[in-house]
Structure formats: C-alpha cells, structure tokens
Motif scaffolding. Structure first.
Motif, PDB file in Angstrom:
ATOM      1  N   THR A  43       0.872  -1.127   0.088  1.00 28.59           N
ATOM      2  CA  THR A  43       0.159  -0.043  -0.107  1.00 28.59           C
ATOM      3  C   THR A  43       0.885   1.243   0.019  1.00 28.59           C
ATOM      4  N   ASP A 162      -5.751  -1.488  -4.813  1.00 29.25           N
ATOM      5  CA  ASP A 162      -5.113  -2.160  -3.427  1.00 29.25           C
ATOM      6  C   ASP A 162      -6.178  -3.111  -3.014  1.00 29.25           C
ATOM      7  N   GLU A 163      -5.827  -4.431  -3.370  1.00 29.00           N
ATOM      8  CA  GLU A 163      -6.751  -5.498  -2.993  1.00 29.00           C
ATOM      9  C   GLU A 163      -8.203  -5.365  -3.199  1.00 29.00           C
TER      10      GLU A 163
END
Ligand SMILES: Nc1ncnc2c1ncn2[C@@H]1O[C@H](COP(=O)(O)OP(=O)(O)OP(=O)(O)O)[C@@H](O)[C@H]1O
Ligand SMILES: [Mg+2]
Length: 281
Positions: A43, A162-163
């Motif tokens: 991240t 991000d995910e």
C-alpha cells in the motif's frame, strides 16, 4: 510510464523504513501484479504512485512529472487513480451519479464534459442502469464498481488497485475482476495488489515485495511456480500450480509453470497415460 527510482520511505523519521531502495518502471498499457506478505509495503508503494506519499529519498515520476514538485500533483492525481479495499470508504455522493461526478467536478470540467465522463465511466463497469441509486442500497461489489467508475471518470492512464476484491464475495469478485480486465483491454495501465494469486495469472509482470523491498519479479508462471519460496514468505499458491508441484515431488514428469486448469489437466492425462502404458496403473 510510472518511473520509481531508488525510493525509500519511513512514516516516522528515524523509525524503520516502510520502503527500501525500490526501483521499477511501470510501462503504459501493462498489467502489473504486486504480491507480498502483510506489512511488506504494498500500500505504501501504491500511495507513492499518485503523490499521496512523497519518498524521503529517490523519486517517482508519472509521464515525466516528478511527484516531489507540488505543482505537478494535480495532473499526477488525474493520471493515476487509486482504488482501495473497502468500497464503503470510497463513496461520498448521495447518488451513484453524484458520486462518480465528484472527481471530474474537481478537475473543473464543463457540466457537459462531466456528464459524458460519468456516463462513459458507468458504462465501462456496466453500472449505467444504476446511476440514480443511493449508494447505501448497493451491494459491496456494486459499490466497488462505482468506486472504479469514480476513478475512470477522471480519464486516468493508470489505475492502482489495492486488494480491490478483499471485501467481496466470489460472484462480486468475478464482476470486479472482469471490469478490471476490460478497462485494461481499453488501454488503461493496471497495477493490481492482491493476496489472491489466481487474480494475477494473466499479468504481464508480477512483483513480489518483502520487508519494504522488491524480492522478486517476473512473468506470472515464473513467479507463481516458485512454490517453496512463496510458502516461505507466507503467501498462498495457486491450487493448479501446487498440484503439479506435489506431483513433481512424487517423481512425475510435469512442468510446475502451468497456470490454467486446462494445462494442468493435459499434463495429468499424459502422466496417467504413461502410467497405464508402462503398466504402473
Ligand atoms: N500510516 C502509517 N503510519 C505508520 N506506519 C505505517 C502506516 N501505514 C503503514 N505503516 C507501516 O508501514 C509498513 C508497510 O505497510 P503497508 O500498509 O504499506 O503494507 P502492505 O503490504 O500494504 O500490508 P497489507 O498486506 O497488510 O495491506 C508496515 O510496517 C506498516 O506497519
Ligand atoms: Mg496494504
């Protein structure tokens, strides 16, 4: 191109580095997967791409614009969109349409341009029929698609996810992944951080992070077939690849690099056929 040149970053001066001497180039039009254990800096790295974080050392530039120069940040944030894990934290409007208008509204576009951008963005994620809905009535998957549309409405060249499927059930996950593949086909560069190895088997390149650094990079088949290494990092392995790896450990003549079920099945049939004709089955 997003150019990351020898960057290091600490959240607190004098404390441990979240990112250590990272260099990489993300070429336009590519699909880049990023994997790595919890806390390895995924991240933090993405937040450097759009200038939300500025490196302590080294530089990040997007299409030649250095993020260290505050005058570049507005353009950088238009070029690079970020989509996060939790769709609930990304929705700000009282209707879907208003929410998706938020980004282009900040770019001071004309009302006509904003409307066109919003329509096109909702179409790209197949949510155009939901423009008038209130976000709280949407499923998590629909909210994530709206968050993606909000980024698309700013006409980015790069989107870092991000995910994006972490909070989604399997069917919503499929929809979101399909939308990501579609916008990549339309020319947007995709950077995809995930803990699900099966989500990045089609990537052009996979980067593996460990303790704030890049520990490995390569084609998905090269990276995802290094089963012992991935397990050592505490990462999941694709079931298909793991099956072939176990067969190989038992002495079967198989290639572990397979990423698709079809490839694995063909190899299995061939192992079984050899076993039958050799009299061992
Ligand atoms: N806002 C913050 N303040 C201080 N330290 C932070 C902050 N955000 C992250 N860190 C630290 O920086 C390091 C990298 O964290 P980061 O969130 O980038 O990792 P990650 O790979 O995204 O992890 P995850 O898989 O859990 O999402 C970790 O040690 C983390 O504790
Ligand atoms: Mg993270």
């Amino acid at each position: 191109m997003i150019e990351v040149k020898d960057i290091s970053f600490s959240y607190e001066r004098g404390k441990g580095r979240a990112l250590k001497d990272i260099s990489l180039n993300i070429l336009e039009g590519t699909y880049v997967g990023i994997i790595g254990p919890n806390g390895c800096g995924k991240t933090s790295l993405l937040r450097h791409f759009d200038g939300l974080l500025i490196p302590d050392k080294g530089k990040v530039s997007v299409d030649g614009l250095n993020t260290r120069d505050a005058a570049n940040l507005k353009k950088v944030r238009q070029l690079v969109g970020l989509v996060f894990q939790n769709p609930d934290n990304q929705i700000v409007g009282t209707t879907v349409e208003e929410d998706v208008s938020f980004g282009p509204g900040n770019l001071l576009l004309s009302p006509g341009e904003i409307r066109r951008n919003v329509e096109r963005a909702l179409e790209m994620v197949a949510m155009e029929k939901h423009a008038g809905r209130q976000p709280h009535t949407l499923s998590s998957g629909e909210k994530q698609l709206v968050a993606i549309a909000g980024v698309l409405a700013m006409n980015p060249r790069y989107i870092a996810f991000d995910e994006p499927t972490a909070y989604l059930d399997p069917s919503a996950r499929k929809r979101v992944l399909a939308a990501m593949r579609k916008l990549h086909r339309e020319g947007i560069t995709v950077i995809h951080v995930t803990h699900h190895m099966d989500e990045i088997t089609h990537a052009d390149e996979v980067l593996v992070m460990e303790k704030g650094a890049i520990a490995g990079r390569g084609k998905p088949a090269e990276i995802l077939s290094r089963i012992e290494w991935l397990k050592g990092l505490g990462l999941d392995t694709p079931p298909v690849t793991e099956l072939l790896w176990r067969l190989k450990l038992m002495g079967a003549d198989v290639r572990v690099e397979a990423l698709t079920l079809q490839d694995a099945c063909e190899q299995l049939y061939s192992v079984i056929e050899k076993g039958i004709s050799g009299g061992s089955i």
